[in-house]
Design an enzyme around this catalytic site. Structure first.
Site, PDB file in Angstrom:
ATOM      1  N   GLU A   1       0.818  -1.198   0.000  1.00 26.42           N
ATOM      2  CA  GLU A   1       0.000   0.000   0.000  1.00 26.42           C
ATOM      3  C   GLU A   1       0.858   1.257   0.000  1.00 26.42           C
ATOM      4  O   GLU A   1       0.509   2.266  -0.625  1.00 26.42           O
ATOM      5  CB  GLU A   1      -0.954  -0.013   1.209  1.00 26.42           C
ATOM      6  CG  GLU A   1      -2.035  -1.105   1.154  1.00 26.42           C
ATOM      7  CD  GLU A   1      -1.537  -2.513   1.451  1.00 26.42           C
ATOM      8  OE1 GLU A   1      -0.379  -2.647   1.926  1.00 26.42           O
ATOM      9  OE2 GLU A   1      -2.275  -3.479   1.211  1.00 26.42           O
TER      10      GLU A   1
ATOM     11  N   PHE B   1      -8.831  -2.861   1.541  1.00 31.51           N
ATOM     12  CA  PHE B   1      -9.678  -2.629   2.709  1.00 31.51           C
ATOM     13  C   PHE B   1      -9.097  -1.426   3.440  1.00 31.51           C
ATOM     14  O   PHE B   1      -7.869  -1.290   3.518  1.00 31.51           O
ATOM     15  CB  PHE B   1      -9.677  -3.837   3.657  1.00 31.51           C
ATOM     16  CG  PHE B   1     -10.468  -5.014   3.166  1.00 31.51           C
ATOM     17  CD1 PHE B   1     -11.783  -5.197   3.565  1.00 31.51           C
ATOM     18  CD2 PHE B   1      -9.893  -5.938   2.306  1.00 31.51           C
ATOM     19  CE1 PHE B   1     -12.507  -6.296   3.110  1.00 31.51           C
ATOM     20  CE2 PHE B   1     -10.624  -7.036   1.844  1.00 31.51           C
ATOM     21  CZ  PHE B   1     -11.930  -7.211   2.244  1.00 31.51           C
ATOM     22  N   ALA B   2      -9.943  -0.600   4.026  1.00 30.39           N
ATOM     23  CA  ALA B   2      -9.448   0.571   4.749  1.00 30.39           C
ATOM     24  C   ALA B   2      -8.509   0.151   5.876  1.00 30.39           C
ATOM     25  O   ALA B   2      -7.604   0.898   6.247  1.00 30.39           O
ATOM     26  CB  ALA B   2     -10.607   1.390   5.310  1.00 30.39           C
TER      27      ALA B   2
ATOM     28  N   ILE C   1      -4.868   0.502   4.908  1.00 28.15           N
ATOM     29  CA  ILE C   1      -4.377   1.785   4.404  1.00 28.15           C
ATOM     30  C   ILE C   1      -3.152   2.237   5.200  1.00 28.15           C
ATOM     31  O   ILE C   1      -2.362   3.046   4.735  1.00 28.15           O
ATOM     32  CB  ILE C   1      -5.502   2.847   4.460  1.00 28.15           C
ATOM     33  CG1 ILE C   1      -5.214   3.978   3.466  1.00 28.15           C
ATOM     34  CG2 ILE C   1      -5.715   3.375   5.872  1.00 28.15           C
ATOM     35  CD1 ILE C   1      -6.404   4.883   3.205  1.00 28.15           C
TER      36      ILE C   1
ATOM     37  N   PRO D   1      -0.160   0.936   5.992  1.00 25.30           N
ATOM     38  CA  PRO D   1       1.188   0.904   5.411  1.00 25.30           C
ATOM     39  C   PRO D   1       1.428   2.060   4.437  1.00 25.30           C
ATOM     40  O   PRO D   1       2.575   2.401   4.143  1.00 25.30           O
ATOM     41  CB  PRO D   1       1.240  -0.445   4.673  1.00 25.30           C
ATOM     42  CG  PRO D   1       0.212  -1.296   5.359  1.00 25.30           C
ATOM     43  CD  PRO D   1      -0.882  -0.332   5.757  1.00 25.30           C
TER      44      PRO D   1
ATOM     45  N   HIS E   1     -11.122  -6.337   8.812  1.00 23.55           N
ATOM     46  CA  HIS E   1     -11.851  -6.041   7.578  1.00 23.55           C
ATOM     47  C   HIS E   1     -13.093  -5.215   7.888  1.00 23.55           C
ATOM     48  O   HIS E   1     -14.098  -5.316   7.190  1.00 23.55           O
ATOM     49  CB  HIS E   1     -12.288  -7.331   6.863  1.00 23.55           C
ATOM     50  CG  HIS E   1     -11.171  -8.214   6.429  1.00 23.55           C
ATOM     51  ND1 HIS E   1     -10.578  -9.119   7.260  1.00 23.55           N
ATOM     52  CD2 HIS E   1     -10.523  -8.324   5.233  1.00 23.55           C
ATOM     53  CE1 HIS E   1      -9.613  -9.767   6.605  1.00 23.55           C
ATOM     54  NE2 HIS E   1      -9.555  -9.304   5.390  1.00 23.55           N
TER      55      HIS E   1
HETATM   56  C1  LIG Z   1      -1.795  -5.121   4.397  1.00 21.79           C
HETATM   57  C2  LIG Z   1      -2.755  -5.984   3.653  1.00 21.79           C
HETATM   58  N1  LIG Z   1      -3.052  -5.686   2.365  1.00 21.79           N
HETATM   59  C3  LIG Z   1      -3.966  -6.438   1.686  1.00 21.79           C
HETATM   60  C4  LIG Z   1      -4.586  -7.509   2.266  1.00 21.79           C
HETATM   61  C5  LIG Z   1      -5.634  -8.324   1.498  1.00 21.79           C
HETATM   62  N2  LIG Z   1      -5.123  -9.653   1.146  1.00 21.79           N
HETATM   63  C6  LIG Z   1      -5.340 -10.723   1.942  1.00 21.79           C
HETATM   64  S1  LIG Z   1      -4.566 -12.098   1.388  1.00 21.79           S
HETATM   65  C7  LIG Z   1      -3.941 -11.288   0.035  1.00 21.79           C
HETATM   66  C8  LIG Z   1      -3.060 -12.025  -0.941  1.00 21.79           C
HETATM   67  C9  LIG Z   1      -1.791 -12.525  -0.308  1.00 21.79           C
HETATM   68  O1  LIG Z   1      -1.083 -13.335  -1.214  1.00 21.79           O
HETATM   69  P1  LIG Z   1       0.235 -14.112  -0.781  1.00 21.79           P
HETATM   70  O2  LIG Z   1       1.049 -13.267   0.102  1.00 21.79           O
HETATM   71  O3  LIG Z   1       0.888 -14.618  -2.003  1.00 21.79           O
HETATM   72  O4  LIG Z   1      -0.272 -15.327   0.129  1.00 21.79           O
HETATM   73  P2  LIG Z   1      -1.177 -16.560  -0.308  1.00 21.79           P
HETATM   74  O5  LIG Z   1      -2.594 -16.120  -0.151  1.00 21.79           O
HETATM   75  O6  LIG Z   1      -0.820 -16.909  -1.683  1.00 21.79           O
HETATM   76  O7  LIG Z   1      -0.857 -17.646   0.656  1.00 21.79           O
HETATM   77  C10 LIG Z   1      -4.360  -9.955   0.032  1.00 21.79           C
HETATM   78  C11 LIG Z   1      -4.008  -8.969  -1.000  1.00 21.79           C
HETATM   79  C12 LIG Z   1      -4.252  -7.783   3.621  1.00 21.79           C
HETATM   80  N3  LIG Z   1      -4.787  -8.812   4.290  1.00 21.79           N
HETATM   81  N4  LIG Z   1      -3.330  -7.017   4.269  1.00 21.79           N
END
Ligand SMILES: Cc1ncc(C[n+]2csc(CCOP(=O)(O)OP(=O)(O)O)c2C)c(N)n1
Ligand SMILES: Cc1ncc(C[n+]2csc(CCOP(=O)(O)OP(=O)(O)O)c2C)c(N)n1
Ligand SMILES: [Mg+2]
Ligand SMILES: [Mg+2]
Lengths: 411, 338, 411, 338
Positions: free
Chosen positions: D60, D83-84, D87, D89, D129
């Site tokens: 982010e 998701f807010a 935000i 980071p 969330h």
């Molecule tokens: C700081 C933050 N940004 C975005 C998200 C939303 N989010 C949850 S899981 C995910 C994907 C993560 O992918 P990866 O690190 O490759 O792990 P995997 O799900 O493949 O095990 C995202 C974008 C979050 N949880 N935290």
């Protein structure tokens, strides 16, 4: 404007309707990658970060210098943990679909990562897992009932209903609380390891991050602090190729391996076949010994594939080829370990069937036990009063008043 | 008792805690060998070793994260963020992690980290060395927020924070490091040695969190404030000859609502003052609580005295700073409402 | 507890009272490092990131494949810019000591970085400088009067009094506004370059960060986004060995070069003698051509030494050996270029003296001009009303009212 | 006019702006090929190309920083934060950079970035969330803060924000994506098609910033609110049969103080409602302004209705959420003060 654009965008091998293409996955033959002494300087083993450590060959034999020579009994335990993890996942997925829990995340196809790594560490080593490391909970012997109770946010939930499903923890078993915020625990694990070093203790910390999450600042913080203070920590990137819909190229994987970030910061980096139980075990054991003997941190990239949807809220058919997982060149970790055990005469189809049945029964009976502590709609329920606890050690006045106000609101 | 400025008092607090509790460690940018850009940790690395007073990379997010991990492993880190303006790269670790670990683990894990950081203007630091972001942290459930106004409190509060099992952000109004400041930059600087609160016990003592200090009792109006503005408000009221009751909050979270409301119920008039920007600043929360709890006692609208809703401009430091004139205008509006 | 500690702490070569020791600085002989084609893949030139590109040898001769073969006239311009930068710095330092400006930061010993790099770029390339890159302002022809006016926060200040001294900008000359927050501009430069690529323009962005600041998350963000989108950007780490009192080992420099982070992210990394005008020029030109022709980003580490205090608020005698700078093995950039020009018969001590006098006079006359726009205590002053402007494009009601309140307060 | 839910309305706004202005680009995690986890950008990459609707790394801070750089180079990035809650980071880049560039460069540079982010609870998202951090951003000088409560406003406001030369954080109450929500999770969900504000002009139109919407005129009490709570408050007032004037702020910065104060001066009573935690939430600023400007008109203390000062617990989502009961208790306290 898009016509003129010179912006490079990472190539995604196969979108829905296209043919899966994993030719981008750089492989080394099983047994081919040398195993340096654990105290080798990072700069003297750079190729480890771009090669792929593999032990199990296509015939199910364990070969090469990374062969950990585990007892058959240990391998059987590993198989059991992986199978239990998968059956637990399957069942919880179905239970979520039935509306009995709000959310779930499977680790299908990645079971060797958590199970082999968990087994290669000591119980006193501290784990900072991600949300897809349920195998670690299994290895550390957390009762399924406790995991299920967390998923149910019921009266037996170790989180007292505060966390989304799968965000387990266990103080007694040295498993830190999982955060819904990606990557935040990566540098915390380094801090934990720094403290171990400051105290002169020889425990090691280990932490896991998805390849997608490695884009976060905290990945950098973790690598940097680990390198500067040579902290006794194992930093794991689970490269399962996808971050929800986003291909690993968008996290930098198109240009170079994730393991190669390690040498960039002057630390050891190893790329390993994440679906090869023996290779994962061996590499982790190596890194743990390195950390414990003052050799500093290791960054391990575990190359694997997210076999299932990201979570129960996701539908991968929207963004990747439907039969992708079947074409994954590194196979299935459970089938591969099973084949190896059979090959060495320590397992059979019959024993596998029996184990499967036993573990399915365990999952089923555990669920029964768990729901007795309450479900989302039935049975005992946590007292809403408790939601004001643990914000601080002692409840300050404003929370006491809010607690009273809620009591009134609900009466 | 010894005469100490605020830096010396903070140094003394850390010295005592390093000596008393082997789990206390200090960390931050330039805090080790050098002793900190404001010299708060001077001499402590030499005394306690490089492993207890740790120089860190310039990465506020990494500092907070490492401190959290260390605290989970039984240490009590005191992390310095060199200027409060630079706390934001560590914001996610503070808000999403430090503040949440106890709650989300139902008390099984907790993170007793103290984050010390110099805040506020008045040293010609311009917009990136003058901010007062305390209000933001008061909106974050799970973090305690403290700001002393004098050496005596600074030391006692810091010891309390280090021993506290909850995380704390400890703001140090840097304009007060060397002496109390009444808001007039043209007057000769006054040292702490000339002030009662500059007399500091050399040993171990605590000042509790959640307990405001009635700096001056009065009957005409309550001034609720903290940090640098404690001194500015006192000077403004004295200059106007108003019998003001001046309350130094010291800790914003937890907040001593009783002391505030007892005072306002008595005086019927209230001014809230801080150096931070006005809009959604902590003054709004104080005002809200007073309005909610003392509405029927109020004889005039509560007035806020604050910095403006702009960054802190280098050339207009003293036009920005809420000096005595601004306090007096507020006092006037409250004493003689239109 | 400290007795038991196993925490590694980076070694600092010389503290006050100790003998300066720069043996840790890895050097390559002038002319020894090969110059790959600009479109070489990053992985095929890894050694560039740990070697040290040098052109000027100890005899003042320019040698080897990186010799940029600049016209003598250009070299003389370079010398002039560097000398002007230094004289400007010296004067401003003295002026701060006299209490006429609130703060100042010199670039003593690092002048080649900004001047050679600035000259190797096109005027339409966008610069995102740090606070110690005043040489870039000089190269781009910003009048000293304007720089001085910024230092004075006077009526001619391009920042309208809002920024701390040295935080210049110039929209007309494509120099972005400097931030007091370290590292923040590093990934912004990448975004700027991404936009250039999206628009199909061939301008390049360049940005500078201190080796200490490279610890910040934004360094990682910059490298990552640059790598993923192969953005046309030059990412510069100015390794002047110190971050206030903190030695470069605390930013990770003990384990490996900063340039090596580049290959970790799959991008080109080059380590260059930052006090060698010709080497810096050549490397920057190479990186710019690479970026302009679609070869993607380059991370350049400029190895130099902070010859002066961190700022006017700092006293380095508290934390490093007093005569450190004199022992710096890579010498002084001005003296080295001067010696080279003399060597090739294009300069002389006399011309140098004359230039020095000319530039000193320029600095002096510029100061006179600048103070006519007002000082901190005398002459015209910016209207305090303006402090409420530019928070937003249009002033909202609450700021209008605050503006009115301040007017009243001051009346 | 077409019937649209809030996601479709937002998608339409971005579609129109991508078509109208070649400098508009979208960026964020999963926004490109996939169309966003909430589907707000669905179909837009296919329509406008990979270089206009850009998938990004999960960073982010990097997203905001890159957007700033792009905006300085003439683009108008619309960045989605998934998701807010995530935000933070990017907080340093927002606070120290995005909000400051115009000011510190005296207007020579500016950064017209719009940050869209889903906020609020009610979807069983648990503590990471469900957050509503808008209050924090309202304390940051130089950032506009917007939160729509319905599809029509969402589209018109988003177009305005994209065209605005100032940076904006645009909060989308995700519980409202599919329909208005009166706070009762047990009632069958109502779709936007059944609501007047679900009828959305398919073309280009704008809803101004700094202009609140009087959702319902009334004489007995003013309810000042925004986002999800607009609907909860309306339902609560209707159920109690209170003749409430309900004001939907829509933009928190700039704030439409005139509409607020005109209303409170008329009704003499005021309730402020939001889903975010109470302590130092934006409600405190609204309350403070009303108190300052309407003190003499108030017939009862202003009451705040908010989420509790805890994280948003998964198991107690509906005990946390400020539902009709909490609004009604506040209305009661204001209508019949003790
Ligand atoms: C700081 C933050 N940004 C975005 C998200 C939303 N989010 C949850 S899981 C995910 C994907 C993560 O992918 P990866 O690190 O490759 O792990 P995997 O799900 O493949 O095990 C995202 C974008 C979050 N949880 N935290
Ligand atoms: C985010 C942030 N943290 C801390 C500081 C305080 N600070 C200003 S300069 C500096 C040292 C930077 O060192 P380096 O990056 O090596 O640059 P140099 O001064 O050597 O040119 C520090 C810590 C800051 N300005 N911003
Ligand atoms: Mg992944
Ligand atoms: Mg430096």
């Amino acid at each position: 404007m898009s016509n003129k654009s010179r912006l490079h965008l990472p190539h995604v091998p196969a979108r829905p309707g296209e043919t899966p293409d994993f030719s981008y996955v750089q492989q080394s033959p099983a047994g081919a990658v040398p195993r340096p002494e654990v105290n080798t300087r990072a700069r003297d083993m750079l190729s480890l970060s771009t090669d792929l450590v593999r032990v199990l060959n296509d015939d199910g034999q364990a070969v090469g210098p990374w062969h950990p020579h585990l007892d058959a009994a240990d391998l059987q335990v590993g198989l059991r943990h992986m199978l239990l993890t998968r059956l637990f996942d399957d069942r919880m997925q179905r239970i979520q679909r039935a509306g009995k829990i709000s959310f779930y995340m499977r680790s299908l196809g990645e079971e060797a990562v958590s199970v082999a790594q968990g087994m290669a560490l000591r119980p006193s080593d501290m784990l900072f897992p991600g949300y897809r490391n349920q195998g670690l909970q299994v290895v550390r012997g957390i009762p399924l009932v406790d995991l299920m109770s967390q998923l149910l946010s019921n009266t037996n939930d170790m989180c007292k209903g505060r966390q989304l499903p799968v965000m387990y923890h266990s103080r007694a078993n040295n498993i830190f609380s999982i955060s819904g915020n990606l990557a935040t625990q990566f540098p915390q694990a380094v801090g934990w390891a720094m403290a171990a070093a400051i105290k002169g203790e020889d425990n090691v910390a280990a932490t896991w991050i998805g390849e997608g999450s490695s884009a976060e600042a905290d990945f950098h913080h973790g690598l940097l602090f680990a390198s500067v203070y040579q902290a006794p920590v194992i930093l794991n990137v689970v490269n399962n190729q996808w971050a929800i819909s986003t291909f690993q190229g968008y996290a930098g994987g198109e240009q170079r391996s994730f393991a190669a970030r390690g040498p960039g910061y002057g630390m050891a980096g190893i790329r390993v076949d994440g679906n090869d139980f023996l290779a994962v075990y061996a590499v982790t054991q190596w890194a743990a010994e390195r950390a414990r003997t003052g050799g500093g941190p290791t960054l391990i990239e575990l190359v694997t594939y997210r076999g299932a949807a990201h979570s129960t809220s996701d539908d991968p058919a929207r963004y990747r080829a439907k039969d992708d997982a079947e074409h994954w060149p590194l196979g299935d970790p459970i089938l591969r370990l099973k084949a190896h055990l059979i090959k060495i005469g320590e397992w059979s189809e019959e024993r596998h069937q029996a184990l499967n049945a036993e573990l399915e029964a365990l999952v089923a009976s555990s669920w029964k036990e768990a729901v007795a502590f309450g479900t989302m709609t039935e049975g005992p329920r946590l007292d809403a009063d408790t939601m004001f606890e643990d914000v601080f050690k002692e409840m300050p006045r404003h929370l006491q008043r809010q607690q009273a106000a809620l009591r009134q609101e609900r009466s | 008792m010894a005469s100490m400025n605020m830096i010396q008092a903070l140094n003394s607090a850390m010295d005592i805690m390093l000596g008393k509790d082997p789990s206390v460690v200090l960390m931050g940018e330039d805090v080790g060998y050098f002793g900190g850009v404001f010299r708060a940790t001077e001499g402590l690395q030499r005394k306690y070793g490089e492993h207890r007073v740790i120089d860190t990379p310039i990465a506020e997010g990494g500092i907070v994260a490492a401190a959290i991990g260390m605290s989970v492993n039984g240490l009590r880190p005191v992390a310095e963020i060199q200027f409060a303006d630079y706390i934001y790269p560590g914001f996610d670790q503070i808000v999403s992690e430090l503040a949440r670990i106890r709650y989300r683990s139902a008390g099984d894990f907790f993170a007793p980290v103290t984050i010390r950081t110099p805040c506020g203007g008045g040293i010609r630091g311009g917009q990136t060395h003058s901010q007062s972001p305390e209000g933001i942290f008061t909106h974050v459930s799970g973090i305690k927020v403290v700001m002393p106004s004098n050496p005596f409190d600074a030391k006692g509060l810091l010891i309390t924070c280090i021993e506290d099992d909850d995380p704390v952000v400890f703001f140090e109004p840097k304009r007060l490091y060397n002496g109390p400041f009444d808001g007039d930059p043209n007057k000769p600087a006054v040292p702490w040695s000339a002030h009662a609160k500059g007399q500091v016990d050399e040993g171990y003592y605590k000042v509790p969190l959640g307990k405001a200090d009635v700096v001056r009792a009065g009957a005409a109006v309550s001034i609720i404030t903290y940090g640098t503005m404690v001194h500015v408000a006192a000077a403004a009221a004295a200059a106007m000859n108003v019998d003001a009751e001046i309350i130094d909050l010291r800790s914003l979270v937890p907040l001593d609502v009783d002391t505030i409301c007892t005072s306002v119920k008595k005086t019927g008039r209230c001014v809230v003052a801080h150096e931070a920007t006005r809009f959604s600043g902590f003054g709004a929360e104080i005002l809200s609580i007073v309005q909610e709890e003392c509405f029927w006692d109020l004889e005039a609208p509560i007035a806020r005295v604050t910095g403006w809703d702009t960054p802190y401009p280098h050339a207009f430091e003293w036009e920005y700073f809420p000096g005595q004139a601004r306090v007096q205008a507020a006092l006037k509006s409250v004493m003689e409402p239109a």
